[in-house]
Design a protein around this motif. Sequence first.
Motif, PDB file in Angstrom:
ATOM      1  N   SER A 141       0.841  -1.196   0.000  1.00  0.00           N
ATOM      2  CA  SER A 141       0.000   0.000   0.000  1.00  0.00           C
ATOM      3  C   SER A 141       0.872   1.242   0.000  1.00  0.00           C
ATOM      4  CB  SER A 141      -0.909   0.001   1.231  1.00  0.00           C
ATOM      5  OG  SER A 141      -1.640   1.203   1.323  1.00  0.00           O
ATOM      6  N   ASN A 177      -7.198  -2.787  -5.123  1.00  0.00           N
ATOM      7  CA  ASN A 177      -8.312  -2.840  -4.185  1.00  0.00           C
ATOM      8  C   ASN A 177      -9.201  -1.637  -4.474  1.00  0.00           C
ATOM      9  OD1 ASN A 177      -9.953  -2.379  -1.804  1.00  0.00           O
ATOM     10  ND2 ASN A 177      -8.661  -3.893  -0.787  1.00  0.00           N
ATOM     11  N   ASP A 178     -10.470  -1.884  -4.838  1.00  0.00           N
ATOM     12  CA  ASP A 178     -11.371  -0.803  -5.261  1.00  0.00           C
ATOM     13  C   ASP A 178     -11.637   0.219  -4.168  1.00  0.00           C
ATOM     14  OD1 ASP A 178     -11.553  -1.852  -7.756  1.00  0.00           O
ATOM     15  OD2 ASP A 178     -13.367  -3.011  -7.356  1.00  0.00           O
ATOM     16  N   ASN A 179     -11.421  -0.161  -2.903  1.00  0.00           N
ATOM     17  CA  ASN A 179     -11.665   0.784  -1.811  1.00  0.00           C
ATOM     18  C   ASN A 179     -10.581   1.849  -1.712  1.00  0.00           C
ATOM     19  OD1 ASN A 179     -14.028  -0.548  -0.955  1.00  0.00           O
ATOM     20  ND2 ASN A 179     -12.830  -2.022   0.212  1.00  0.00           N
ATOM     21  N   TYR A 180      -9.472   1.630  -2.439  1.00  0.00           N
ATOM     22  CA  TYR A 180      -8.384   2.607  -2.467  1.00  0.00           C
ATOM     23  C   TYR A 180      -8.283   3.125  -3.897  1.00  0.00           C
ATOM     24  CZ  TYR A 180      -7.077   0.641   2.048  1.00  0.00           C
ATOM     25  OH  TYR A 180      -7.089   0.230   3.350  1.00  0.00           O
TER      26      TYR A 180
END
Length: 701
Positions: A141, A177-180
Amino acid sequence: MFHPLLAGRLMLFLSSTLAAAAVPGCQSRCGDVDVPYPFGIGPGCAMDGGLELTCTGNKLLIAKTSLEVTRVSEADGKLWMKNSIAKQCYNPATRSVESMTASVNFSSRPFFLSPVDNKIVVIGCRSLGYMQSDTYVVGCSATCGGDMIPDNGSCSGAGCCQADVPRGVRDYVSFFNDNYNTTQIWRETPCNYVALMETAAFNFRTSYLTTTEFSDRYSANLPVVVDWVISTKKCREAKYDRTTRYACISNNSACADNELDIDECLDNVTYPCGGICKNTLGGFVCSCPGGKHMMHGGVCMPNERPIWVVPLVGASAGIVILVIGITCSYLFRERRKLHIVKQKYFRQHGGLLLFEEMKSQQGVAFTVFSEEELRQATNKFHEEQILGHGGHGTVYKGVLKSGDVVAVKRCMTIDEQQKKEFGKEMLILSQINHKNIVKLLGCCLEVEVPILVYQFIPNGTLFHLIHGDHGCQISLPTRLRIAHESAEALAYLHSCASPPILHGDVKSNNILLDGNYTVKISDFGASTLAPTDESQFVTLVQGTCGYLDPEYMQTCQLTEKSDVYSFGVVLLELLTRKKAFNLEGPEHEKSLSMWFLSMMKANKLMDILDDQIKNDENIEYLGEITELAKQCLEMCGENRPLMKEVAEKLDMLRKAMQHPWVQQNPEELDSLLGEWSAPGVVNTGNFSIEKKVVMGLKSGR
């Protein structure tokens, strides 16, 4: 002298002469790249089919793929190739996150992604990216802010992070990751990236975060190092397998097992298998003997159901999966088609040009809405949300996610000439800033006919105030104020806006009243920028019956004098409280403007004026206003006053009514408005009003 060559699970040593030689009759070079044996260009030229290459347009490609090889080393057992990057960008045009994955699949070839020479790199200020294969999921990340300050050359989590490539990986897909994502930060950081690339070729730069430099540089030119092998068998297997070509047949060669791949079946703790374990390249397969089935954790348990149940359940599950797959495929295809159509409409209506204009004009408060946002705001355009209907569309009350109440207008049609410039025109209209004009907040361009979003005005229309069955008394000062504020707004559009704007549909229904009954001119559905040459003149007559300029109906050329004529009809509505066009009335009373002019010619104005304002105190002012209306309704546009002049005249009349001295001495109105320029004529700026009109009203004629 010997050269090491990786050989699947075996290491081969061949002489340099053998390694460099090409099969007689085969091409040994493509462009600037030498192709050593055991590789070969074309069928039959390589030791193994998996090592076959093709030469297309001086580009060396791995056969049956689009992967370009830039270098081959038989001494190091490596090759260098180009691959693409995975990226995730927020698209402000569609208000959605768009992702592009990257992948490699060498499952049928003797290739491994080098764990020594490559790294998994993730770039972004709000990004979680990873690489996934059959046996691994590896990622990291990257973030910005606080103590995480990106720095050139540093890839340790601040704007950039990296992870090691696992051993034995032959295929992978890069994901996010779609949330990021960059939804909230796209102006500063447009995109996130995931790249599996050669470590030596990468050096992080902070400009990769704020620009598309990384994508422009590596979009399809990402350097990747690949370890290659001659055989995927172990030495003991290859030596005795006479059906394949064993490479170590010379006295100058030796075979050694390759350490890139591990035997998971030998590590039952990390890779538990309570049944039959079979090692595979990059993984293992665990199965159970007949009569048993695999439980979670790799434990084999006896079957409890009849053996025929298994194929039946399997067949049923297969059918269900097939149906789900077909349905998902259909929905995806339909969604894709809808997305393409929306993009087509967006471009067609000048959406890209609009965004360019918005970029160049920082601070412009204008929003490009998605269709879904407006559907949610209006409860899917429910009929209970309808505020009114017009000739150009339907207006709905809407509540945005922010809680702001807006008026949403779904237009019915759009002039073909307006389509390309529509977005730009909307931006110009949004910059109108006048207290008596409804603010245009934004629009939606991804539909066949654009949707407009206006400031919500709560108190209804002037039409409702004049013609509604509410029993309200409307004084002449109130009517004069409404007329003056309306004229000021139209004068602003004609004279102060840049470029000038023609309303095109002035009527009492388009004059809204806020909580203080202050005028707000609305409905720019028919509006157009003033034409700069003959080719831009409107070719389709638009407007509302009863308000249409007769000259415009003949020429189809909309001018500012067309708005003046329509405003003259609104003045008559204020004076008479009669509708602009009445189908149910007698023939001579159907058109209010024609009826008014005929009554004025016959000196019978008192018969048409509203009883609420007919009194001695108002006579002088009524004479002035009716003469002004007559000027606005001239058949020839050149003879009509400018909207600016109409506004100035109404302003003078308002001041005259508010002046205490004039209220006590109505006969002195002439001296306030201007001196007599000739017997029987009052000079009021650009207007000449015959005194006999006022005297006729006084006498009741």
